[in-house]
Design a protein around this motif. Sequence first.
Motif, PDB file in Angstrom:
ATOM      1  N   THR A   1     -45.767  19.932 -10.476  1.00  0.00           N
ATOM      2  CA  THR A   1     -44.787  20.660 -11.269  1.00  0.00           C
ATOM      3  C   THR A   1     -43.720  19.699 -11.770  1.00  0.00           C
ATOM      4  N   GLY A   2     -42.804  20.198 -12.568  1.00  0.00           N
ATOM      5  CA  GLY A   2     -41.696  19.383 -13.034  1.00  0.00           C
ATOM      6  C   GLY A   2     -42.114  18.341 -14.048  1.00  0.00           C
ATOM      7  N   ASN A   3     -41.597  17.115 -13.860  1.00  0.00           N
ATOM      8  CA  ASN A   3     -41.821  16.098 -14.883  1.00  0.00           C
ATOM      9  C   ASN A   3     -43.171  15.398 -14.766  1.00  0.00           C
ATOM     10  N   ARG A   4     -44.056  15.873 -13.917  1.00  0.00           N
ATOM     11  CA  ARG A   4     -45.409  15.306 -13.794  1.00  0.00           C
ATOM     12  C   ARG A   4     -46.483  16.305 -14.197  1.00  0.00           C
ATOM     13  N   TYR A   5     -46.087  17.356 -14.889  1.00  0.00           N
ATOM     14  CA  TYR A   5     -47.017  18.424 -15.249  1.00  0.00           C
ATOM     15  C   TYR A   5     -46.745  18.894 -16.671  1.00  0.00           C
ATOM     16  N   LEU A   6     -47.820  19.197 -17.387  1.00  0.00           N
ATOM     17  CA  LEU A   6     -47.708  19.714 -18.745  1.00  0.00           C
ATOM     18  C   LEU A   6     -48.846  20.706 -18.935  1.00  0.00           C
ATOM     19  N   SER A   7     -48.569  21.805 -19.610  1.00  0.00           N
ATOM     20  CA  SER A   7     -49.590  22.815 -19.844  1.00  0.00           C
ATOM     21  C   SER A   7     -49.672  23.124 -21.332  1.00  0.00           C
ATOM     22  N   ALA A   8     -50.863  23.482 -21.776  1.00  0.00           N
ATOM     23  CA  ALA A   8     -51.060  23.853 -23.170  1.00  0.00           C
ATOM     24  C   ALA A   8     -50.461  25.222 -23.462  1.00  0.00           C
ATOM     25  N   TYR A   9     -50.112  25.949 -22.399  1.00  0.00           N
ATOM     26  CA  TYR A   9     -49.574  27.293 -22.558  1.00  0.00           C
ATOM     27  C   TYR A   9     -48.220  27.377 -21.867  1.00  0.00           C
ATOM     28  N   ALA A  10     -47.234  27.895 -22.562  1.00  0.00           N
ATOM     29  CA  ALA A  10     -45.868  27.944 -22.018  1.00  0.00           C
ATOM     30  C   ALA A  10     -45.703  28.992 -20.924  1.00  0.00           C
ATOM     31  N   GLY A  11     -46.547  30.009 -20.913  1.00  0.00           N
ATOM     32  CA  GLY A  11     -46.456  31.059 -19.894  1.00  0.00           C
ATOM     33  C   GLY A  11     -47.153  30.645 -18.610  1.00  0.00           C
ATOM     34  N   SER A  12     -47.430  31.600 -17.765  1.00  0.00           N
ATOM     35  CA  SER A  12     -48.080  31.307 -16.489  1.00  0.00           C
ATOM     36  C   SER A  12     -49.571  31.068 -16.687  1.00  0.00           C
ATOM     37  N   ALA A  13     -50.165  30.371 -15.746  1.00  0.00           N
ATOM     38  CA  ALA A  13     -51.599  30.087 -15.807  1.00  0.00           C
ATOM     39  C   ALA A  13     -52.413  31.378 -15.764  1.00  0.00           C
TER      40      ALA A  13
END
Length: 195
Positions: A1-13
């Motif tokens: 999480t935080g500054n070591r994680y990025l997701s293609a979707y802004a909402g929850s998985a």
Amino acid sequence: TGNRYLSAYAGSAASMPATAKMTLDLVTKASTKARLCNPKIQPLRTKSGEPFYVMYLHPLQARDIRLSSDWKDAQAQARERGEANPLFSGALGYWSNVLLLENEFVPWLDVSVAGNSWRGASTGTDYAVDAAAALLCGRQAVLWAEASDPKALTVKTFDYGNKTGVAAGTIAGVQKAMFNSKEFGVILVDTAAAV
């Protein structure tokens, strides 16, 4: 999480749509995050000293990149011709100073088989769709440690001196780098990745 994680979707998985695929914009965001996060992810360097990162993509994520019109245009128009083009080295190519490499061992979650979590059906973050976790790596993403004794090399002859055998002993290990209990040289990039 935080500054070591990025997701293609802004909402929850749990509500990630199948359209939240790997894109070149996401590669650019990951590259920017690597340069700005704390502690900073140090880039690798080309022979000429240019900084770059490496992103390992699941084949389904690589497919989504290849199918994008932005990617097709960039590869046709922007890269040099000939052997220096990274396409001829097995790489997808470069984008935002990121060398994109396809690797079948990048984590992929098939929710119909494995449940909806990376660690099994009852733990972790629930995913709504099949997903893959690309890895953007810098210079310190992996640590290698080796302890060996130079005297550990043993040479013996056998079969009445007709054959020679050599044995060597070493202790070694490879591990993802951690700093203050956080992954140090890697950014995880989650995207939808359906077959």
